[in-house]
Design a protein around this motif. Structure first.
Motif, PDB file in Angstrom:
ATOM      1  N   SER A 109      62.344 -31.758  28.837  1.00  0.00           N
ATOM      2  CA  SER A 109      62.498 -30.781  27.765  1.00  0.00           C
ATOM      3  C   SER A 109      63.670 -29.883  28.130  1.00  0.00           C
ATOM      4  CB  SER A 109      61.230 -29.932  27.608  1.00  0.00           C
ATOM      5  OG  SER A 109      61.031 -29.103  28.735  1.00  0.00           O
ATOM      6  N   ALA A 154      51.251 -24.232  30.262  1.00  0.00           N
ATOM      7  CA  ALA A 154      50.322 -25.354  30.407  1.00  0.00           C
ATOM      8  C   ALA A 154      51.015 -26.560  31.030  1.00  0.00           C
ATOM      9  CB  ALA A 154      49.741 -25.724  29.044  1.00  0.00           C
ATOM     10  N   ALA A 155      52.250 -26.825  30.605  1.00  0.00           N
ATOM     11  CA  ALA A 155      52.998 -27.938  31.191  1.00  0.00           C
ATOM     12  C   ALA A 155      53.338 -27.655  32.642  1.00  0.00           C
ATOM     13  CB  ALA A 155      54.272 -28.196  30.385  1.00  0.00           C
ATOM     14  N   GLN A 156      53.706 -26.412  32.950  1.00  0.00           N
ATOM     15  CA  GLN A 156      54.013 -26.051  34.328  1.00  0.00           C
ATOM     16  C   GLN A 156      52.797 -26.287  35.231  1.00  0.00           C
ATOM     17  OE1 GLN A 156      55.618 -22.056  34.567  1.00  0.00           O
ATOM     18  NE2 GLN A 156      56.759 -22.343  32.668  1.00  0.00           N
ATOM     19  N   HIS A 163      57.858 -36.047  32.049  1.00  0.00           N
ATOM     20  CA  HIS A 163      58.112 -34.981  31.072  1.00  0.00           C
ATOM     21  C   HIS A 163      59.590 -34.639  31.103  1.00  0.00           C
ATOM     22  CE1 HIS A 163      57.406 -31.223  28.795  1.00  0.00           C
ATOM     23  NE2 HIS A 163      58.315 -30.705  29.604  1.00  0.00           N
ATOM     24  N   ALA A 169      62.269 -24.413  26.824  1.00  0.00           N
ATOM     25  CA  ALA A 169      60.957 -24.869  26.352  1.00  0.00           C
ATOM     26  C   ALA A 169      59.967 -24.956  27.504  1.00  0.00           C
ATOM     27  CB  ALA A 169      61.094 -26.211  25.654  1.00  0.00           C
ATOM     28  N   PHE A 170      60.416 -25.446  28.657  1.00  0.00           N
ATOM     29  CA  PHE A 170      59.517 -25.581  29.809  1.00  0.00           C
ATOM     30  C   PHE A 170      59.134 -24.204  30.345  1.00  0.00           C
ATOM     31  CE2 PHE A 170      58.329 -26.908  34.172  1.00  0.00           C
ATOM     32  CZ  PHE A 170      57.422 -27.910  33.839  1.00  0.00           C
ATOM     33  N   ARG A 171      60.094 -23.281  30.313  1.00  0.00           N
ATOM     34  CA  ARG A 171      59.818 -21.918  30.765  1.00  0.00           C
ATOM     35  C   ARG A 171      58.715 -21.283  29.919  1.00  0.00           C
ATOM     36  NH1 ARG A 171      64.498 -20.207  29.972  1.00  0.00           N
ATOM     37  NH2 ARG A 171      65.349 -20.591  32.049  1.00  0.00           N
ATOM     38  N   GLY A 172      58.695 -21.601  28.637  1.00  0.00           N
ATOM     39  CA  GLY A 172      57.711 -21.031  27.725  1.00  0.00           C
ATOM     40  C   GLY A 172      56.448 -21.849  27.569  1.00  0.00           C
ATOM     41  N   ASP A 173      56.225 -22.807  28.458  1.00  0.00           N
ATOM     42  CA  ASP A 173      55.062 -23.692  28.360  1.00  0.00           C
ATOM     43  C   ASP A 173      54.266 -23.653  29.656  1.00  0.00           C
ATOM     44  OD1 ASP A 173      53.213 -25.671  27.855  1.00  0.00           O
ATOM     45  OD2 ASP A 173      54.674 -27.161  27.166  1.00  0.00           O
ATOM     46  N   ARG A 204      50.163 -28.264  34.562  1.00  0.00           N
ATOM     47  CA  ARG A 204      49.783 -29.680  34.561  1.00  0.00           C
ATOM     48  C   ARG A 204      50.625 -30.488  35.531  1.00  0.00           C
ATOM     49  NH1 ARG A 204      50.250 -33.828  29.380  1.00  0.00           N
ATOM     50  NH2 ARG A 204      49.655 -35.734  30.533  1.00  0.00           N
TER      51      ARG A 204
END
Length: 236
Positions: free
Chosen positions: A218, A228-230, A216, A222-226, A232
């Motif tokens: 970004s 789900a990605a954090q 991944h 963007a990562f701070r606001g995601d 996952r």
């Protein structure tokens, strides 16, 4: 997986494979760090972050791929030659020389660095210049490790798990310090971290490495606001 915006200058790592004893730990890793930019390499313990940084710094010879500094290929060069091009590594665990004083730790291997400048950043190192480097607290030892790296006059600072073993306030202080180094010295920073809060406080862009591969990338925002990605990729 390479950055979509690319980096014409600074650090450009493309399709890097590296490991130990013939076994690859990182595979096909591509990372860009532009001048003055801060980039975080995130991942769980054992994901390959340290191996990637060691290969970039020349402490480990890559098996495949390229590493370039301002367009100059450096993969496979010894660490001292890469350091002369402005790359300095703050290693995991700090690796302070126990038989040397704080001042000696700073000046050993210095390439024209400004000791007064380092002391202005870390006044405690000036006050404790004559004591053994390992007599310092964990946070002070991390300051010493960073100061030692700055004595080589780098343009790119590689930081491997700088939050390891440190109290939360000290970790926040490290984050503030990196911001100051970028503003005042124009340093580019590539930080390998498990501490997401520190990484996102520092970075403009993030890469996540999992089982030796970048899975991944970004902007940090963007990562701070995601969440789900954090969750996952990092389990947070």
């Amino acid at each position: 997986m390479a950055r979509s915006d690319g980096a014409d200058e600074g650090l450009a790592v493309a399709h890097l494979t590296a490991g130990y004893g013939g076994g690859a730990v990182v595979r096909d890793v591509s990372i860009d760090v532009g001048h003055g930019e801060a980039v975080a390499l995130l991942g769980r313990n054992g994901a390959g972050k340290t191996t990637a940084l060691m290969a970039i710094a020349g402490a480990l010879r890559p098996m495949a791929g390229t590493v370039a500094i301002d367009g100059r290929p450096v993969a496979g060069l010894p660490a001292y030659r890469i350091a002369r091009l402005g790359v300095s590594l703050v290693p995991q665990g700090r690796r302070i020389f126990s038989t040397l004083t704080v001042r000696e730790n700073l000046t050993l291997g210095s390439r024209g660095g400004n000791l007064d400048e380092v002391h202005s950043l870390f006044p405690v190192l000036a006050k404790r210049a004559a004591v053994s480097g390992t007599a310092l607290s964990g946070g002070e030892q991390q300051m010493l490790a960073i100061g030692r790296a700055l004595m080589t006059r780098p343009r790119l600072l590689l930081m491997d798990e700088p939050s390891e073993g440190l109290a939360p306030q000290v970790v926040r202080d490290i984050g503030a310090l990196v911001g100051r180094l970028r503003r005042e010295l124009g340093l580019a920073v590539l930080i390998a971290e498990q501490n997401l809060a520190l990484a996102l406080a520092i970075a403009d862009h993030v890469y996540v490495i999992e089982r030796g591969e970048v899975v991944h990338q970004s902007s940090a925002a963007a990562f701070r606001g995601d969440p789900a990605a954090q969750k996952r990729y990092l389990g947070v």
